[in-house]
Write a protein that holds these residues in place. Structure first.
Motif, PDB file in Angstrom:
ATOM      1  N   GLY A 161       7.648  -9.947  -6.313  1.00  0.00           N
ATOM      2  CA  GLY A 161       6.635 -10.169  -6.539  1.00  0.00           C
ATOM      3  C   GLY A 161       5.588 -11.133  -5.999  1.00  0.00           C
ATOM      4  N   GLY A 162       5.777 -12.530  -5.948  1.00  0.00           N
ATOM      5  CA  GLY A 162       5.798 -13.483  -4.949  1.00  0.00           C
ATOM      6  C   GLY A 162       5.294 -13.654  -3.485  1.00  0.00           C
ATOM      7  N   LEU A 163       5.999 -12.105  -3.387  1.00  0.00           N
ATOM      8  CA  LEU A 163       5.679 -11.843  -1.387  1.00  0.00           C
ATOM      9  C   LEU A 163       4.830 -11.622  -1.587  1.00  0.00           C
ATOM     10  CD1 LEU A 163       9.695 -10.366  -1.369  1.00  0.00           C
ATOM     11  CD2 LEU A 163       8.790 -12.449  -0.649  1.00  0.00           C
ATOM     12  N   SER A 164       4.542 -10.497  -1.246  1.00  0.00           N
ATOM     13  CA  SER A 164       3.082  -9.805  -0.697  1.00  0.00           C
ATOM     14  C   SER A 164       2.260  -9.302  -2.034  1.00  0.00           C
ATOM     15  CB  SER A 164       3.565  -9.953   0.736  1.00  0.00           C
ATOM     16  OG  SER A 164       3.737  -8.386   0.306  1.00  0.00           O
ATOM     17  N   PRO A 207       8.326  -2.470   1.256  1.00  0.00           N
ATOM     18  CA  PRO A 207       7.897  -2.408   2.351  1.00  0.00           C
ATOM     19  C   PRO A 207       9.049  -3.653   3.768  1.00  0.00           C
ATOM     20  CG  PRO A 207       6.150  -2.725   0.651  1.00  0.00           C
ATOM     21  CD  PRO A 207       7.884  -3.363   0.216  1.00  0.00           C
ATOM     22  N   GLN A 208       8.495  -3.178   5.019  1.00  0.00           N
ATOM     23  CA  GLN A 208       9.481  -4.018   5.890  1.00  0.00           C
ATOM     24  C   GLN A 208       8.628  -5.234   5.515  1.00  0.00           C
ATOM     25  OE1 GLN A 208      11.702  -2.856   7.931  1.00  0.00           O
ATOM     26  NE2 GLN A 208      11.627  -5.139   8.978  1.00  0.00           N
ATOM     27  N   LYS A 213      10.917 -10.882   4.643  1.00  0.00           N
ATOM     28  CA  LYS A 213      10.521 -12.198   3.651  1.00  0.00           C
ATOM     29  C   LYS A 213      11.679 -12.683   2.859  1.00  0.00           C
ATOM     30  CE  LYS A 213       5.496 -12.125   4.016  1.00  0.00           C
ATOM     31  NZ  LYS A 213       4.403 -12.047   3.625  1.00  0.00           N
ATOM     32  N   LEU A 214      12.185 -11.513   2.079  1.00  0.00           N
ATOM     33  CA  LEU A 214      13.600 -11.572   1.500  1.00  0.00           C
ATOM     34  C   LEU A 214      14.583 -11.576   2.024  1.00  0.00           C
ATOM     35  CD1 LEU A 214      14.115 -11.768  -1.459  1.00  0.00           C
ATOM     36  CD2 LEU A 214      14.733  -9.675  -1.365  1.00  0.00           C
ATOM     37  N   ALA A 219      18.705 -16.134   3.000  1.00  0.00           N
ATOM     38  CA  ALA A 219      19.238 -16.990   4.884  1.00  0.00           C
ATOM     39  C   ALA A 219      18.685 -18.521   4.701  1.00  0.00           C
ATOM     40  CB  ALA A 219      18.205 -16.262   6.031  1.00  0.00           C
ATOM     41  N   ALA A 220      17.360 -19.108   4.010  1.00  0.00           N
ATOM     42  CA  ALA A 220      17.178 -20.409   4.189  1.00  0.00           C
ATOM     43  C   ALA A 220      18.256 -21.026   2.683  1.00  0.00           C
ATOM     44  CB  ALA A 220      16.112 -20.489   3.216  1.00  0.00           C
TER      45      ALA A 220
END
Length: 230
Positions: A161-164, A207-208, A213-214, A219-220
């Motif tokens: 939800g916080g991505l975009s 969405p791509q 972003k996820l 990965a981080a």
């Protein structure tokens, strides 16, 4: 490279004496680093990333199982691979990746490794299936998935939800939207959870840009853990 089987230890950048946990950790890092969804669908990097991702999956499939690993080690010794780590290279990643290694003495069944895929779609399906299981495992470790079916948790929906706004639109009704926010993502995600989809199934439908972003956020966390435990 044609005519020779891949050096899977080099691909995962590990020693031939690596433990099973080291193999698993190396796979997580390499798979997240090279996953095709970390670049746009129309990116010129995507074909090379897809090939590299498939190769990383082949390496993990082979080395993660003691029996397959033992048979592979015999084949590797037969082909006389040198020792040493894997050096990441964009140029190397664009080369054709052999999908079937030659049979050493004894008739090793390489076709059982998934190399016998008839086309690129089969290869991609094989790689995605394998990555999906480990992806869900990583999300469980981060508290973003739960249960045997790896269903999304509130933490997962908060992140999505916080991505975009695009991700929020997906949560509501599978279409791009303008609403964003971790709290709203958490609440709306709980409603969407009623469909019972696994977290990886949800990820594949994002969405791509949100998938990228996820993956980057995950990965981080994985890279930070690897540095802290080394």
């Amino acid at each position: 490279m044609s005519g020779a089987s891949p050096d899977y230890y080099a691909i995962l950048d590990i020693s031939p004496q690596a433990s099973q946990q080291q193999i698993r950790d190396a796979y997580k890092k390499q798979a997240l680093k090279s996953h095709p969804d970390r670049v746009p669908s129309d990116s010129s990097e995507r074909p090379a990333r897809t090939k590299k991702f498939q190769q990383i999956n082949d390496a993990y499939y082979t080395l993660s199982d003691p029996t397959r690993r033992r048979d592979y080690d015999s084949a590797r010794s037969y082909h006389g691979f040198p020792s040493g780590g894997y050096e990441d290279s964009t140029e190397d990643s664009t080369e054709d990746i052999p999908r079937q290694a030659p049979k050493p003495s004894g008739g090793f069944p390489w076709s059982s490794f998934g190399f016998g895929a008839k086309n690129a779609a089969d290869e991609e399906h094989f790689s995605n299936e394998q990555f999906g299981g480990v992806f869900e495992e990583m999300l469980r470790e981060e508290g973003m998935a739960e249960g045997q079916e790896a269903r999304p948790t509130g933490k997962f929906w908060s992140v999505v939800g916080g991505l975009s706004g695009g991700a929020m639109g997906f949560i509501v009704a599978n279409f791009p939207g303008a609403l964003a926010g971790a709290v709203a993502g958490n609440r709306l995600g709980a409603v969407r959870d009623a469909k019972g989809k696994s977290v990886y199934s949800v990820f594949q439908e994002l969405p791509q840009g949100d998938k990228a972003k996820l993956l980057s956020e995950l990965a981080a966390k994985v890279f930070a853990h690897a540095v802290g435990s080394s």
